[in-house]
Design an enzyme around this catalytic site. Sequence first.
Site, short mmCIF file in Angstrom:
data_model
loop_
_atom_site.label_atom_id
_atom_site.label_comp_id
_atom_site.label_asym_id
_atom_site.label_seq_id
_atom_site.Cartn_x
_atom_site.Cartn_y
_atom_site.Cartn_z
N ASP A 1 80.48 125.19 71.35
CA ASP A 1 80.87 124.17 72.32
C ASP A 1 82.22 123.64 71.86
OD1 ASP A 1 80.40 122.40 70.22
OD2 ASP A 1 78.99 121.14 71.32
N THR B 1 77.55 119.89 64.74
CA THR B 1 76.64 119.92 63.59
C THR B 1 75.99 121.28 63.39
OG1 THR B 1 74.85 119.25 65.04
CG2 THR B 1 75.99 117.48 63.84
N HIS C 1 56.47 137.69 53.25
CA HIS C 1 57.24 136.97 54.28
C HIS C 1 57.07 137.60 55.66
CE1 HIS C 1 58.97 134.66 51.08
NE2 HIS C 1 59.38 135.76 50.47
N HIS D 1 63.73 135.20 53.41
CA HIS D 1 62.36 134.73 53.69
C HIS D 1 62.06 134.65 55.19
CE1 HIS D 1 61.70 132.52 49.58
NE2 HIS D 1 62.15 133.76 49.44
N CYS E 1 78.69 124.40 66.71
CA CYS E 1 78.90 123.15 67.45
C CYS E 1 79.28 122.09 66.41
CB CYS E 1 77.71 122.77 68.32
SG CYS E 1 76.18 122.34 67.49
C1 RB5 Z 1 79.08 117.31 70.84
O1 RB5 Z 1 79.70 116.07 70.75
C2 RB5 Z 1 78.00 117.43 69.79
O2 RB5 Z 1 76.90 116.70 70.15
C3 RB5 Z 1 77.65 118.88 69.59
O3 RB5 Z 1 78.78 119.59 69.20
C4 RB5 Z 1 76.58 119.20 68.54
O4 RB5 Z 1 76.88 118.61 67.33
C5 RB5 Z 1 75.21 118.96 68.98
O5 RB5 Z 1 74.24 119.20 68.26
#
Ligand code: RB5
Length: 150
Positions: free
Chosen positions: A11, A70, A136, A101, A68
Amino acid sequence: MSQLRIALASDHGGFEQKEQLKSWLESQGHEVEDFGCNSEESVDYPDYALPAAMCVAKGQADYGVLVCGTGLGMMLAANKVAGIRAVNITSTGFAELSREHNNANVITLSGRFVNLEENERILEVFFSTEFAGGRHEKRVSKIMAIEQEA
Ligand code: RB5
């Protein structure tokens, strides 16, 4: 590292690293299919996780790499696709264990909390670690069986 087919997506939060990782993956000899996004304009990560994860589930890519802010949203979305075992990874140690695993087939990365060099090291470990099988195998099979029951 052998040549791999990689389904890549991000994203806006992962766009910059997705572009950098694309160049790096190609420089390593991997074949990359880029499912977007194509700018830092705000988008919704499930729209990009879905086609990349489906590419892996259909066997058209060996692994998915989703970035993304996170990595968490990408992981949650990708895991809704049958056949996908997506893991959000922020360390090389977890990259190794997620292959050894859990036989993970999609890795999701943070473009905002983990720098490019560390994400490259994480991908090197992820791609070069084989699933250990054995005890596993039964556990991973039980995870996949949940798709038939839930
Ligand atoms: C976008 O602002 C953010 O929410 C997205 O990149 C991601 O971290 C979502 O899990």
